[in-house]
Design a protein around this motif. Sequence first.
Motif, mmCIF file in Angstrom:
data_model
loop_
_atom_site.group_PDB
_atom_site.id
_atom_site.type_symbol
_atom_site.label_atom_id
_atom_site.label_comp_id
_atom_site.label_asym_id
_atom_site.label_seq_id
_atom_site.Cartn_x
_atom_site.Cartn_y
_atom_site.Cartn_z
ATOM 1 N N SER A 253 32.106 24.811 44.729
ATOM 2 C CA SER A 253 32.896 25.613 43.793
ATOM 3 C C SER A 253 32.951 27.083 44.166
ATOM 4 O O SER A 253 33.653 27.865 43.507
ATOM 5 N N LEU A 254 32.213 27.481 45.206
ATOM 6 C CA LEU A 254 32.066 28.900 45.507
ATOM 7 C C LEU A 254 33.389 29.551 45.884
ATOM 8 O O LEU A 254 33.738 30.628 45.381
ATOM 9 N N ARG A 255 34.145 28.924 46.750
ATOM 10 C CA ARG A 255 35.430 29.501 47.145
ATOM 11 C C ARG A 255 36.350 29.668 45.936
ATOM 12 O O ARG A 255 36.983 30.712 45.763
ATOM 13 N N GLY A 256 36.390 28.646 45.066
ATOM 14 C CA GLY A 256 37.249 28.731 43.880
ATOM 15 C C GLY A 256 36.850 29.867 42.960
ATOM 16 O O GLY A 256 37.716 30.560 42.393
ATOM 17 N N ARG A 257 35.539 30.089 42.789
ATOM 18 C CA ARG A 257 35.094 31.187 41.934
ATOM 19 C C ARG A 257 35.487 32.534 42.527
ATOM 20 O O ARG A 257 35.889 33.445 41.808
ATOM 21 N N LEU A 258 35.344 32.658 43.830
ATOM 22 C CA LEU A 258 35.734 33.907 44.473
ATOM 23 C C LEU A 258 37.231 34.157 44.329
ATOM 24 O O LEU A 258 37.664 35.291 44.058
ATOM 25 N N VAL A 259 38.031 33.116 44.483
ATOM 26 C CA VAL A 259 39.478 33.262 44.326
ATOM 27 C C VAL A 259 39.807 33.759 42.919
ATOM 28 O O VAL A 259 40.616 34.683 42.742
ATOM 29 N N ALA A 260 39.157 33.180 41.905
ATOM 30 C CA ALA A 260 39.428 33.582 40.525
ATOM 31 C C ALA A 260 39.032 35.040 40.278
ATOM 32 O O ALA A 260 39.766 35.790 39.619
ATOM 33 N N LEU A 261 37.897 35.447 40.806
ATOM 34 C CA LEU A 261 37.442 36.826 40.608
ATOM 35 C C LEU A 261 38.352 37.810 41.343
ATOM 36 O O LEU A 261 38.695 38.872 40.811
ATOM 37 N N LEU A 262 38.729 37.461 42.557
ATOM 38 C CA LEU A 262 39.611 38.339 43.320
ATOM 39 C C LEU A 262 40.992 38.421 42.689
ATOM 40 O O LEU A 262 41.619 39.492 42.688
ATOM 41 N N ALA A 263 41.455 37.334 42.119
ATOM 42 C CA ALA A 263 42.763 37.338 41.458
ATOM 43 C C ALA A 263 42.755 38.254 40.246
ATOM 44 O O ALA A 263 43.707 39.002 39.999
ATOM 45 N N ALA A 264 41.672 38.205 39.466
ATOM 46 C CA ALA A 264 41.570 39.072 38.286
ATOM 47 C C ALA A 264 41.537 40.537 38.702
ATOM 48 O O ALA A 264 42.149 41.399 38.052
ATOM 49 N N THR A 265 40.846 40.819 39.765
ATOM 50 C CA THR A 265 40.759 42.200 40.244
ATOM 51 C C THR A 265 42.114 42.668 40.768
ATOM 52 O O THR A 265 42.554 43.786 40.500
ATOM 53 N N HIS A 266 42.797 41.802 41.500
ATOM 54 C CA HIS A 266 44.101 42.159 42.062
ATOM 55 C C HIS A 266 45.111 42.437 40.960
ATOM 56 O O HIS A 266 45.931 43.358 41.061
#
Length: 580
Positions: A253-266
């Motif tokens: 799940s690590l990649r998916g969590r990073l994608v979600a966090l980066l999307a919120a920041t973007h």
Amino acid sequence: MTATAPREEQLWSRCAGCASLLYRKRLRRNLDVCPECGEHARLGAPERLRQLVDPGSLRPLADRLPEADPIDFVDVVPYPHRLTAARASTGLVEAVVCATATIGGHPVAMAVMDFRFLGGSLGCAVGELITRTAERALDERIPLVLVTASGGARMQEGALSLMQMATVSQAIAALREAGLLTVSVLTDPTYGGVAASFATNTDLVLAESGARMGFAGPRVIRQVTGRALPEGFQTADFLLRHGQVDMVVQRRSLRGRLVALLAATHAGAPTRPSVPRQEPASHRERLADDDAAAARPPATPAADGTAAVRDAWDTVRMARHPGRPTTLDYLDSVFDGFVELHGDRLGADCPAIVGGVARLAGRHVMVIGHQKGHTTAELVARNFGMASPAGHRKALRLMRLAARLGLPVVTLVDTPGADPGVSAEEHGQAAAIAENILALTVLPTPVLAVITGEGGSGGALALAVADRVLMLENAVYSVISPEGCAAILWPDRSAAPQAARALRLSAPDLRRLGVVDEVVPEPPAAAHDDPAETALRLRAALLANLLPLLDVPPAMLVRLRRQRFRRFGAARAGQRAGVR
């Protein structure tokens, strides 16, 4: 054994958690997580990057740096031989792989550590590479993602490896000031100087399932405390229960969590203005720092020349002498009108840290220091000068108060290291040290540090990220104790005198390396034989170094302080190599 046995061994792998024999291809398809028990096997940096970044997006950053053996360290094997062996066995240049890439379409700068390379230890080259990656993130205004796997600072590079904790932390501080996201992913294991700096002072801290993180390792804690450790001590779930990480994430799940966090920041990021590209400020500062370093005066010689000839182990014993003046002694003899302030405002008051407002030649200053004691009872009551997380947070509170009041900060460092106990780990020792280091890199008031006795590892650095660092002639400052170094690199702890010499931990050595700016001479015998004369010499040195800082504007102070620590990279270490 048949001729096919080696090939068969490559096809199968035994799980370290449940001892199941697993088909290697099946294990790799499961991201090196045991399908039977969920044990997360350690990954090398290249494989970690393949799992996290978008295919075809990886752009490696330059990793070729000047060869450096900054203190000519030799134990049973010369340090360059260890580096050669690590490169041959891993195929890597150093213990970190740095790159830019995209994760879920979001651009990031990444630094991924590899435990296979000398235990993922933090040396000058590793610190330089991670710092350059952070500077790249700042230049391109993209998030920084760090994946940590390390046993701590690299002892073969002595105090210079300790400086990397501050160097990388101030790069993270610059990203924080620019409003750019920083994320660390803790993997197994993350300890020591890495845990007490950039692994825990990012905006978000994720822990991979099964990862262990702490300032002191389990073996050290057991040796110091003589206690059995709690079940699951320092594991990801332990860290989550004690509020030290944002989340624990399974590898799948690590990649998916990073994608979600980066999307919120973007989504919330401001539009980047269109401006002509120019050389990053950090590069310009490095050039200015080279000029400033060349203009520095030569080291202050000892009054009787003893510092140049005293054996390093004798200096260690001198620094630990029970009669040596303590912080409270100096507060009584060097400063006037000391008013002690107590408490971290979170529920504790650590006796190993004392601090408060005092006067120095009529000027008010905030003084913070480690307190040991002279008698056994005093040493026990003060925990031998080993600060707990509450002590570091008390120091942080007083530093920030000093900044609000416009008071210079003077720190007196005398500790074998931070408290390595179970309670300290439960209350976030690594994060507490990391936050102090980070705060000192941006404190808008003069900071003057003095190593008065023992300067032990991250516990010392937590008070020593300063504009000027002074060191008494018979003090020591090191990434690890000689006994600890001997226990790891030599057959037994009896080699501590040899380790002391190899670590280059004495004041003259550290002045030559640029870790300290001035050596304060002690009386002909030692500080404990003539405390009054020592106090007079220290007072004079404090005034000589503090007064010029008072006229420097706050923004310039911070800039110059960052330049001071930025110079401890691999390139400068290479210049220092062989210079004695």
